[in-house]
Structure formats: structure tokens, C-alpha cells
Write an enzyme that holds these catalytic residues in place. Structure first.
Site, PDB file in Angstrom:
ATOM      1  N   ARG A  54       0.880  -1.172   0.000  1.00 34.06           N
ATOM      2  CA  ARG A  54       0.000   0.000   0.000  1.00 34.06           C
ATOM      3  C   ARG A  54       0.910   1.212   0.000  1.00 34.06           C
ATOM      4  O   ARG A  54       1.737   1.374   0.896  1.00 34.06           O
ATOM      5  CB  ARG A  54      -0.897  -0.031   1.235  1.00 34.06           C
ATOM      6  CG  ARG A  54      -1.689   1.230   1.506  1.00 34.06           C
ATOM      7  CD  ARG A  54      -2.731   1.457   0.419  1.00 34.06           C
ATOM      8  NE  ARG A  54      -3.734   2.416   0.787  1.00 34.06           N
ATOM      9  CZ  ARG A  54      -3.578   3.744   0.751  1.00 34.06           C
ATOM     10  NH1 ARG A  54      -2.422   4.273   0.392  1.00 34.06           N
ATOM     11  NH2 ARG A  54      -4.571   4.536   1.078  1.00 34.06           N
ATOM     12  N   GLU A  62     -11.083   4.534  -5.445  1.00 29.84           N
ATOM     13  CA  GLU A  62     -11.329   3.093  -5.579  1.00 29.84           C
ATOM     14  C   GLU A  62     -11.660   2.778  -7.040  1.00 29.84           C
ATOM     15  O   GLU A  62     -12.060   3.661  -7.804  1.00 29.84           O
ATOM     16  CB  GLU A  62     -12.485   2.671  -4.667  1.00 29.84           C
ATOM     17  CG  GLU A  62     -12.220   2.902  -3.197  1.00 29.84           C
ATOM     18  CD  GLU A  62     -11.056   2.090  -2.659  1.00 29.84           C
ATOM     19  OE1 GLU A  62     -10.780   0.987  -3.183  1.00 29.84           O
ATOM     20  OE2 GLU A  62     -10.410   2.551  -1.699  1.00 29.84           O
ATOM     21  N   ARG A  98      -1.172  -5.484   4.773  1.00 34.12           N
ATOM     22  CA  ARG A  98      -0.404  -5.072   3.601  1.00 34.12           C
ATOM     23  C   ARG A  98       0.836  -4.332   4.090  1.00 34.12           C
ATOM     24  O   ARG A  98       0.781  -3.604   5.076  1.00 34.12           O
ATOM     25  CB  ARG A  98      -1.215  -4.109   2.716  1.00 34.12           C
ATOM     26  CG  ARG A  98      -2.478  -4.688   2.144  1.00 34.12           C
ATOM     27  CD  ARG A  98      -3.261  -3.648   1.380  1.00 34.12           C
ATOM     28  NE  ARG A  98      -3.709  -2.587   2.276  1.00 34.12           N
ATOM     29  CZ  ARG A  98      -4.570  -1.624   1.943  1.00 34.12           C
ATOM     30  NH1 ARG A  98      -5.062  -1.571   0.730  1.00 34.12           N
ATOM     31  NH2 ARG A  98      -4.923  -0.705   2.818  1.00 34.12           N
TER      32      ARG A  98
END
Length: 165
Positions: A54, A62, A98
Site C-alpha cells: 500500500r 477506488e 499489507r
């Protein structure tokens, strides 16, 4: 005696730093959206070595959000391909497990690039990087990318409105 120990420690630290720098080159195997990629160490062909990264400093739209696909495509164009050198500086792990970090593709900071082109928000809640903040301000001023919309919706607000996305 103490100076020899200090010298040895310094040499050891330098050799560890050098090894880490060599291990930080990757191949982007997948781009999820404008701020998340899957990486594999360049020396590995094993998919078991892949991990999600990330990007820090930004929050990109998104995929189902306005400008989400444009942001994703821009990151793909910047970081995917055979002759692209991908360097990563990992700074932590997020709540989704992540890795968090800085992504550079052929020497270009991906977070800065996306903010500069109006394809991501500077993430004030989690970053104090003024270069990315200034890139976003410049993109807003010139109405680049998502800033061409009259009322662009920040990804954190969009996710709140689309909880089941």
C-alpha cells in the site's frame, strides 16, 4: 579495543544496509488500484514471495469510483513492464496486513506522480510529506485529473458511503 569494536559495528551496519538496498528491487505483478500493488522480488520466480504494498502518502480513488480506473492505469503505465526498475522502502504494515511503503518506478516516486497528475489525494491523516502535499495543491490549482470535477469525492468518504463495496 573499543574503537575496533565500534569500527566493526559500523562495517557490519554498512554491509547490512547494502544488502537491504540490493533486496529492495521488485517486479510489479499486479496493480489493484491507484495505491496498492502486488510485488515479487526480482530474484524470485516463486509466487509465494509476492506481497501487497500500500503506497504511503496518498489515497487513490477506488476502482468503482470516478477516476479509479484512470488512477490504476496510470500506476500500471508507470510501474509495469519488462525494463522497469521498481524500488521499495517498506515502513510498516497496515490493519489489512499489507506492507506500507514508498514505491519508485525508474526513479519516479509513484505517490508523488499520482498526486501531481490529479489521480490521488494527499493523505493528510497518515502523511506529512510536503512534496506530495504540494503536488496535490498544484494539481488542484490547474484542475488536473479528478480536480476537474466540481466536487470530487475523497476515497475515504466514498468508502464510507459504499461500505459493502
Amino acid at each position: 579495543m573499543i574503537s575496533r569494536i565500534c569500527f566493526t559495528c559500523i562495517c557490519l551496519c554498512l554491509s547490512i544496509t547494502t544488502c537491504q538496498a540490493e533486496e529492495s528491487t521488485y517486479t510489479v505483478t499486479y496493480v489493484y488500484d491507484g495505491d496498492t500493488v502486488k510485488l515479487r522480488p526480482i530474484a524470485s520466480n516463486d509466487s509465494q514471495d509476492e506481497f501487497k504494498l500500500r503506497l504511503t502518502g496518498i489515497d487513490a480513488p477506488e476502482r468503482n469510483q470516478s477516476y479509479g480506473l484512470k488512477s490504476r492505469r496510470a500506476l500500471m503505465k508507470l510501474c509495469k513492464g519488462k525494463n522497469i526498475i521498481v524500488a521499495v522502502q517498506i515502513s510498516g504494515i497496515d490493519k489489512y496486513q499489507r506492507s506500507l511503503g514508498k514505491l519508485e518506478c525508474n526513479g519516479i516516486d509513484a505517490s508523488y506522480y499520482l498526486a501531481e497528475h490529479g489521480l490521488a489525494w494527499f493523505y493528510t491523516q497518515y502523511s506529512s510529506d510536503t512534496t506530495i502535499e504540494n503536488a496535490e495543491k498544484n494539481a488542484r490549482r490547474h484542475m488536473l485529473g479528478l480536480w476537474a470535477d466540481k466536487k470530487p469525492i475523497a476515497p475515504w468518504n466514498w468508502r464510507h458511503e459504499h461500505r459493502y463495496y
